[in-house]
Design an enzyme around this catalytic site. Structure first.
Site, PDB file in Angstrom:
ATOM      1  CE  LYS A 200      -3.731   2.220   2.504  1.00  0.00           C
ATOM      2  NZ  LYS A 200      -4.713   2.088   3.569  1.00  0.00           N
ATOM      3  CE  LYS A 252      -6.210   1.880  -0.606  1.00  0.00           C
ATOM      4  NZ  LYS A 252      -6.775   1.928   0.694  1.00  0.00           N
TER       5      LYS A 252
HETATM    6  C1  PBG Z   1      -7.399   3.132   5.246  1.00  0.00           C
HETATM    7  C2  PBG Z   1      -7.822   3.180   3.837  1.00  0.00           C
HETATM    8  C3  PBG Z   1      -7.657   4.235   2.920  1.00  0.00           C
HETATM    9  C4  PBG Z   1      -8.265   3.806   1.733  1.00  0.00           C
HETATM   10  C5  PBG Z   1      -8.760   2.533   1.958  1.00  0.00           C
HETATM   11  N1  PBG Z   1      -8.462   2.161   3.258  1.00  0.00           N
HETATM   12  C6  PBG Z   1      -7.079   5.587   3.101  1.00  0.00           C
HETATM   13  C7  PBG Z   1      -5.638   5.761   3.304  1.00  0.00           C
HETATM   14  O1  PBG Z   1      -4.901   4.792   3.484  1.00  0.00           O
HETATM   15  O2  PBG Z   1      -5.178   6.900   3.315  1.00  0.00           O
HETATM   16  C8  PBG Z   1      -8.338   4.583   0.466  1.00  0.00           C
HETATM   17  C9  PBG Z   1      -9.314   4.083  -0.550  1.00  0.00           C
HETATM   18  C10 PBG Z   1      -9.564   5.008  -1.672  1.00  0.00           C
HETATM   19  O3  PBG Z   1      -8.890   6.047  -1.846  1.00  0.00           O
HETATM   20  O4  PBG Z   1     -10.498   4.728  -2.451  1.00  0.00           O
HETATM   21  N2  PBG Z   1      -8.508   2.973   6.112  1.00  0.00           N
END
Ligand code: PBG
Length: 327
Positions: A200, A252
Protein backbone atom coordinates in the site's frame (compact mmCIF):
# COMPACT_ATOMS: atom_id res chain seq x y z
CA UNK A 1 15.40 -14.71 -60.48
CA UNK A 2 13.14 -13.28 -57.81
CA UNK A 3 11.26 -15.84 -55.74
CA UNK A 4 8.01 -15.07 -53.96
CA UNK A 5 7.88 -11.75 -52.16
CA UNK A 6 7.91 -12.15 -48.44
CA UNK A 7 4.22 -12.18 -47.37
CA UNK A 8 3.00 -9.29 -45.24
CA UNK A 9 2.45 -10.56 -41.73
CA UNK A 10 -1.14 -9.73 -40.88
CA UNK A 11 -2.09 -9.64 -37.17
CA UNK A 12 -5.25 -7.81 -38.22
CA UNK A 13 -6.69 -11.15 -39.40
CA UNK A 14 -7.53 -11.95 -35.80
CA UNK A 15 -9.28 -8.62 -35.33
CA UNK A 16 -11.58 -8.72 -38.36
CA UNK A 17 -14.85 -9.74 -36.67
CA UNK A 18 -16.22 -9.53 -33.12
CA UNK A 19 -16.29 -13.34 -33.04
CA UNK A 20 -12.60 -13.63 -33.93
CA UNK A 21 -11.73 -10.96 -31.39
CA UNK A 22 -13.68 -12.87 -28.77
CA UNK A 23 -11.86 -16.09 -29.66
CA UNK A 24 -8.46 -14.58 -28.90
CA UNK A 25 -9.47 -12.43 -25.93
CA UNK A 26 -6.90 -12.89 -23.13
CA UNK A 27 -8.46 -10.92 -20.30
CA UNK A 28 -11.80 -11.68 -18.74
CA UNK A 29 -13.79 -9.23 -16.66
CA UNK A 30 -16.64 -10.71 -14.67
CA UNK A 31 -18.84 -9.39 -11.85
CA UNK A 32 -17.49 -12.12 -9.54
CA UNK A 33 -14.04 -10.53 -9.82
CA UNK A 34 -15.28 -7.14 -8.59
CA UNK A 35 -15.71 -6.00 -4.99
CA UNK A 36 -17.79 -2.93 -4.12
CA UNK A 37 -16.39 -0.62 -1.40
CA UNK A 38 -19.16 1.15 0.56
CA UNK A 39 -19.32 3.76 3.31
CA UNK A 40 -21.80 3.72 6.18
CA UNK A 41 -22.10 6.80 8.32
CA UNK A 42 -23.43 6.94 11.83
CA UNK A 43 -26.51 9.05 12.49
CA UNK A 44 -27.55 9.70 8.88
CA UNK A 45 -31.23 9.69 7.95
CA UNK A 46 -30.65 10.08 4.19
CA UNK A 47 -27.74 8.85 2.06
CA UNK A 48 -25.28 11.72 1.68
CA UNK A 49 -23.48 12.29 -1.66
CA UNK A 50 -19.68 12.54 -1.62
CA UNK A 51 -18.91 15.52 -3.84
CA UNK A 52 -15.42 14.36 -4.83
CA UNK A 53 -16.80 10.95 -5.87
CA UNK A 54 -19.89 11.66 -7.98
CA UNK A 55 -22.30 8.73 -7.79
CA UNK A 56 -20.89 7.43 -4.46
CA UNK A 57 -22.63 8.13 -1.15
CA UNK A 58 -22.22 7.75 2.56
CA UNK A 59 -24.94 5.24 3.34
CA UNK A 60 -27.48 5.13 6.13
CA UNK A 61 -27.79 1.71 7.77
CA UNK A 62 -30.92 1.15 5.66
CA UNK A 63 -29.45 2.19 2.32
CA UNK A 64 -26.34 0.12 3.09
CA UNK A 65 -28.50 -2.97 3.32
CA UNK A 66 -30.15 -2.20 -0.02
CA UNK A 67 -26.76 -1.69 -1.64
CA UNK A 68 -25.54 -5.04 -0.27
CA UNK A 69 -28.65 -6.84 -1.49
CA UNK A 70 -28.11 -5.36 -4.96
CA UNK A 71 -24.44 -6.39 -4.93
CA UNK A 72 -25.46 -9.95 -4.06
CA UNK A 73 -28.07 -9.99 -6.80
CA UNK A 74 -25.53 -8.80 -9.34
CA UNK A 75 -23.18 -11.62 -8.41
CA UNK A 76 -20.36 -9.34 -7.29
CA UNK A 77 -17.30 -10.86 -5.66
CA UNK A 78 -17.91 -9.09 -2.37
CA UNK A 79 -18.64 -5.86 -0.55
CA UNK A 80 -16.00 -3.95 1.46
CA UNK A 81 -17.35 -1.89 4.37
CA UNK A 82 -15.97 1.37 5.75
CA UNK A 83 -17.52 3.02 8.80
CA UNK A 84 -17.74 6.75 9.49
CA UNK A 85 -18.39 7.40 13.20
CA UNK A 86 -19.99 10.49 14.68
CA UNK A 87 -17.44 10.78 17.46
CA UNK A 88 -13.70 10.08 17.32
CA UNK A 89 -11.05 9.80 19.97
CA UNK A 90 -7.30 9.36 20.34
CA UNK A 91 -7.54 5.58 20.52
CA UNK A 92 -10.21 5.06 17.88
CA UNK A 93 -12.46 3.34 20.42
CA UNK A 94 -15.40 3.20 18.01
CA UNK A 95 -13.51 0.58 16.00
CA UNK A 96 -13.63 -2.06 18.72
CA UNK A 97 -17.03 -1.17 20.22
CA UNK A 98 -19.63 -3.78 19.15
CA UNK A 99 -22.05 -0.84 18.87
CA UNK A 100 -19.60 1.12 16.70
CA UNK A 101 -20.95 2.04 13.28
CA UNK A 102 -18.73 -0.33 11.31
CA UNK A 103 -19.56 -3.30 13.51
CA UNK A 104 -23.31 -2.70 13.44
CA UNK A 105 -23.07 -2.13 9.68
CA UNK A 106 -21.35 -5.51 9.29
CA UNK A 107 -24.11 -7.23 11.28
CA UNK A 108 -26.80 -5.46 9.22
CA UNK A 109 -25.26 -6.54 5.95
CA UNK A 110 -24.67 -10.11 7.08
CA UNK A 111 -28.30 -10.32 8.19
CA UNK A 112 -29.28 -9.15 4.72
CA UNK A 113 -27.07 -11.30 2.49
CA UNK A 114 -25.80 -14.17 4.67
CA UNK A 115 -23.14 -16.16 2.89
CA UNK A 116 -24.38 -15.20 -0.57
CA UNK A 117 -21.91 -12.30 -0.74
CA UNK A 118 -18.57 -12.21 1.10
CA UNK A 119 -18.78 -9.34 3.59
CA UNK A 120 -15.39 -7.67 3.90
CA UNK A 121 -14.20 -5.01 6.31
CA UNK A 122 -11.54 -2.34 6.36
CA UNK A 123 -9.47 -3.08 9.45
CA UNK A 124 -7.81 0.23 10.22
CA UNK A 125 -8.12 3.03 12.74
CA UNK A 126 -7.98 6.14 10.55
CA UNK A 127 -11.76 6.55 10.35
CA UNK A 128 -12.01 6.29 14.13
CA UNK A 129 -9.12 8.37 15.47
CA UNK A 130 -9.37 12.07 16.23
CA UNK A 131 -5.94 12.61 14.61
CA UNK A 132 -6.81 10.57 11.51
CA UNK A 133 -3.79 8.27 11.63
CA UNK A 134 -4.08 4.53 11.04
CA UNK A 135 -2.67 3.76 14.46
CA UNK A 136 -2.13 5.04 17.99
CA UNK A 137 0.24 7.93 18.54
CA UNK A 138 3.25 7.76 20.85
CA UNK A 139 4.15 10.69 23.08
CA UNK A 140 6.43 12.13 20.38
CA UNK A 141 3.59 12.09 17.83
CA UNK A 142 4.89 9.12 15.85
CA UNK A 143 2.63 6.19 15.04
CA UNK A 144 3.30 3.45 17.59
CA UNK A 145 3.45 0.16 15.69
CA UNK A 146 3.16 -2.36 18.51
CA UNK A 147 0.58 -0.49 20.57
CA UNK A 148 -1.52 -0.28 17.41
CA UNK A 149 -1.28 -4.03 16.83
CA UNK A 150 -3.09 -4.67 20.11
CA UNK A 151 -6.02 -2.57 18.96
CA UNK A 152 -6.05 -4.25 15.53
CA UNK A 153 -6.33 -7.63 17.27
CA UNK A 154 -9.42 -6.47 19.19
CA UNK A 155 -10.86 -4.82 16.09
CA UNK A 156 -10.47 -8.04 14.09
CA UNK A 157 -12.29 -10.04 16.74
CA UNK A 158 -15.07 -7.44 16.94
CA UNK A 159 -15.52 -7.54 13.17
CA UNK A 160 -15.54 -11.33 13.10
CA UNK A 161 -18.04 -11.42 15.96
CA UNK A 162 -20.26 -9.07 13.93
CA UNK A 163 -20.16 -11.61 11.11
CA UNK A 164 -17.42 -10.46 8.72
CA UNK A 165 -16.28 -13.23 6.38
CA UNK A 166 -13.13 -11.35 5.35
CA UNK A 167 -11.10 -8.78 7.27
CA UNK A 168 -8.81 -6.37 5.46
CA UNK A 169 -5.96 -5.03 7.59
CA UNK A 170 -5.01 -1.81 5.81
CA UNK A 171 -2.95 0.19 8.29
CA UNK A 172 0.50 -0.96 7.11
CA UNK A 173 1.77 -1.71 10.62
CA UNK A 174 4.56 -4.30 10.71
CA UNK A 175 3.32 -7.68 11.90
CA UNK A 176 -0.37 -6.81 11.56
CA UNK A 177 -1.36 -9.93 9.64
CA UNK A 178 0.23 -12.31 12.17
CA UNK A 179 -1.41 -10.51 15.09
CA UNK A 180 -4.81 -10.49 13.42
CA UNK A 181 -4.57 -14.18 12.47
CA UNK A 182 -3.61 -15.16 15.99
CA UNK A 183 -6.37 -13.09 17.58
CA UNK A 184 -8.99 -14.51 15.23
CA UNK A 185 -7.87 -18.09 15.85
CA UNK A 186 -7.74 -17.61 19.61
CA UNK A 187 -11.34 -16.37 19.50
CA UNK A 188 -12.40 -19.38 17.42
CA UNK A 189 -12.76 -17.49 14.13
CA UNK A 190 -10.61 -19.93 12.15
CA UNK A 191 -12.68 -19.49 9.01
CA UNK A 192 -12.40 -15.72 8.78
CA UNK A 193 -10.31 -14.82 5.74
CA UNK A 194 -7.55 -12.21 5.78
CA UNK A 195 -7.30 -9.95 2.75
CA UNK A 196 -4.08 -8.09 3.48
CA UNK A 197 -3.51 -4.63 2.09
CA UNK A 198 0.12 -5.63 1.64
CA UNK A 199 1.66 -3.27 -0.87
CA UNK A 200 0.00 0.00 0.00
CA UNK A 201 1.59 3.18 -1.26
CA UNK A 202 1.45 6.69 0.18
CA UNK A 203 -0.59 8.10 -2.69
CA UNK A 204 -2.00 11.48 -3.63
CA UNK A 205 -4.84 9.57 -5.30
CA UNK A 206 -6.51 8.80 -1.95
CA UNK A 207 -7.68 12.44 -1.88
CA UNK A 208 -11.40 11.91 -2.49
CA UNK A 209 -11.53 9.07 0.07
CA UNK A 210 -10.56 11.52 2.78
CA UNK A 211 -13.85 13.34 2.11
CA UNK A 212 -15.73 10.05 1.94
CA UNK A 213 -14.76 9.23 5.52
CA UNK A 214 -14.54 12.84 6.79
CA UNK A 215 -10.90 12.17 7.59
CA UNK A 216 -9.33 14.30 10.28
CA UNK A 217 -5.78 13.66 9.06
CA UNK A 218 -3.25 16.48 9.03
CA UNK A 219 0.07 15.55 7.48
CA UNK A 220 0.67 12.28 5.69
CA UNK A 221 1.17 8.54 6.12
CA UNK A 222 4.70 8.27 4.77
CA UNK A 223 6.15 6.60 7.85
CA UNK A 224 3.91 3.57 7.31
CA UNK A 225 2.71 3.56 3.71
CA UNK A 226 5.26 2.83 0.97
CA UNK A 227 7.24 5.24 -1.14
CA UNK A 228 5.75 5.48 -4.67
CA UNK A 229 9.15 4.95 -6.26
CA UNK A 230 9.79 1.57 -4.65
CA UNK A 231 8.57 -1.66 -6.20
CA UNK A 232 10.86 -4.12 -4.40
CA UNK A 233 9.39 -3.31 -1.02
CA UNK A 234 5.94 -3.96 -2.43
CA UNK A 235 6.96 -7.51 -3.26
CA UNK A 236 8.71 -7.86 0.11
CA UNK A 237 5.66 -6.75 2.08
CA UNK A 238 3.46 -9.15 0.12
CA UNK A 239 5.75 -12.11 0.84
CA UNK A 240 5.90 -11.20 4.53
CA UNK A 241 2.11 -11.02 4.73
CA UNK A 242 1.76 -14.44 3.13
CA UNK A 243 4.23 -15.84 5.65
CA UNK A 244 2.15 -14.26 8.41
CA UNK A 245 -1.01 -15.93 7.16
CA UNK A 246 -2.64 -13.68 4.55
CA UNK A 247 -5.14 -15.58 2.39
CA UNK A 248 -5.27 -12.90 -0.27
CA UNK A 249 -2.90 -9.99 -0.82
CA UNK A 250 -3.58 -6.56 -2.24
CA UNK A 251 -1.76 -3.88 -4.17
CA UNK A 252 -3.08 -0.37 -3.75
CA UNK A 253 -3.56 1.96 -5.60
CA UNK A 254 -3.98 0.12 -8.88
CA UNK A 255 -3.38 2.34 -11.91
CA UNK A 256 -0.13 4.01 -10.96
CA UNK A 257 1.12 0.63 -9.68
CA UNK A 258 0.27 -1.80 -12.49
CA UNK A 259 3.91 -2.90 -12.58
CA UNK A 260 3.75 -3.82 -8.89
CA UNK A 261 0.59 -5.85 -9.50
CA UNK A 262 2.39 -7.74 -12.27
CA UNK A 263 5.50 -8.39 -10.16
CA UNK A 264 3.42 -9.64 -7.28
CA UNK A 265 1.23 -11.86 -9.48
CA UNK A 266 4.37 -13.43 -10.93
CA UNK A 267 5.81 -14.49 -7.57
CA UNK A 268 2.94 -15.49 -5.27
CA UNK A 269 0.59 -18.47 -5.16
CA UNK A 270 -2.37 -16.75 -3.51
CA UNK A 271 -5.05 -14.60 -5.16
CA UNK A 272 -4.00 -11.01 -5.78
CA UNK A 273 -6.41 -8.11 -5.35
CA UNK A 274 -5.94 -4.52 -6.50
CA UNK A 275 -7.79 -1.45 -5.25
CA UNK A 276 -8.99 0.92 -7.97
CA UNK A 277 -9.08 3.82 -5.52
CA UNK A 278 -11.06 6.99 -5.07
CA UNK A 279 -8.77 9.28 -7.07
CA UNK A 280 -8.72 6.85 -10.00
CA UNK A 281 -12.51 6.85 -9.93
CA UNK A 282 -12.72 10.63 -9.62
CA UNK A 283 -10.36 11.27 -12.56
CA UNK A 284 -12.54 9.34 -14.98
CA UNK A 285 -15.78 10.75 -13.57
CA UNK A 286 -14.53 14.33 -13.77
CA UNK A 287 -13.24 13.96 -17.32
CA UNK A 288 -16.45 12.26 -18.43
CA UNK A 289 -18.56 14.98 -16.80
CA UNK A 290 -16.64 17.50 -18.87
CA UNK A 291 -17.28 15.54 -22.05
CA UNK A 292 -13.56 14.72 -22.38
CA UNK A 293 -13.93 10.95 -22.13
CA UNK A 294 -16.53 8.41 -23.13
CA UNK A 295 -17.35 7.22 -19.65
CA UNK A 296 -18.46 3.59 -19.99
CA UNK A 297 -15.66 2.39 -22.28
CA UNK A 298 -13.20 4.25 -20.03
CA UNK A 299 -14.52 2.35 -17.00
CA UNK A 300 -14.25 -1.02 -18.70
CA UNK A 301 -10.80 -0.25 -20.11
CA UNK A 302 -9.60 0.81 -16.66
CA UNK A 303 -10.80 -2.40 -15.05
CA UNK A 304 -9.50 -4.54 -17.91
CA UNK A 305 -6.04 -2.99 -17.56
CA UNK A 306 -5.92 -3.90 -13.87
CA UNK A 307 -6.94 -7.47 -14.66
CA UNK A 308 -4.38 -7.66 -17.47
CA UNK A 309 -1.65 -6.49 -15.09
CA UNK A 310 -2.42 -9.56 -13.00
CA UNK A 311 -5.12 -8.74 -10.46
CA UNK A 312 -7.51 -11.61 -9.81
CA UNK A 313 -9.87 -9.39 -7.83
CA UNK A 314 -10.54 -5.66 -8.17
CA UNK A 315 -12.04 -3.39 -5.53
CA UNK A 316 -13.83 -0.66 -7.45
CA UNK A 317 -16.55 1.92 -6.85
CA UNK A 318 -17.81 0.97 -10.31
CA UNK A 319 -18.42 -2.67 -9.35
CA UNK A 320 -22.22 -2.59 -9.56
CA UNK A 321 -22.28 -0.46 -12.68
CA UNK A 322 -19.61 -2.57 -14.39
CA UNK A 323 -21.67 -5.69 -13.62
CA UNK A 324 -24.58 -4.09 -15.48
CA UNK A 325 -22.32 -3.10 -18.39
CA UNK A 326 -20.96 -6.65 -18.62
CA UNK A 327 -24.44 -8.17 -18.70
C1 PBG B 1 -7.40 3.13 5.25
C2 PBG B 1 -7.82 3.18 3.84
C3 PBG B 1 -7.66 4.24 2.92
C4 PBG B 1 -8.26 3.81 1.73
C5 PBG B 1 -8.76 2.53 1.96
N1 PBG B 1 -8.46 2.16 3.26
C6 PBG B 1 -7.08 5.59 3.10
C7 PBG B 1 -5.64 5.76 3.30
O1 PBG B 1 -4.90 4.79 3.48
O2 PBG B 1 -5.18 6.90 3.31
C8 PBG B 1 -8.34 4.58 0.47
C9 PBG B 1 -9.31 4.08 -0.55
C10 PBG B 1 -9.56 5.01 -1.67
O3 PBG B 1 -8.89 6.05 -1.85
O4 PBG B 1 -10.50 4.73 -2.45
N2 PBG B 1 -8.51 2.97 6.11
Amino acid sequence: MGGMDKPVIRPRRLRRTPALRRLVNETTLRPSQLVLPVFVREGLTEPRPISSMPGVVQHTRESLKRSAAEAAELGLGGIMLFGVPEVRDERGSGAVDPEGILNVGIADVVAEVGDALPVMTDLCLDEFTSHGHCGLLAADGSVDNDATLEVYADMAVAQAAAGAAVVGPSGMMDGQVAVVREALDRAGHHDVVILAYSAKYASAFYGPFREAVDSALLGDRRTYQQDPGNALVGVREVLLDIEEGADLVMVKPALAYLDVIRRVRDVVDVPVAAYNISGEYAMVEAAAANGWLDREPAILETLTSIRRAGADVILTYWAAEAAHLLD
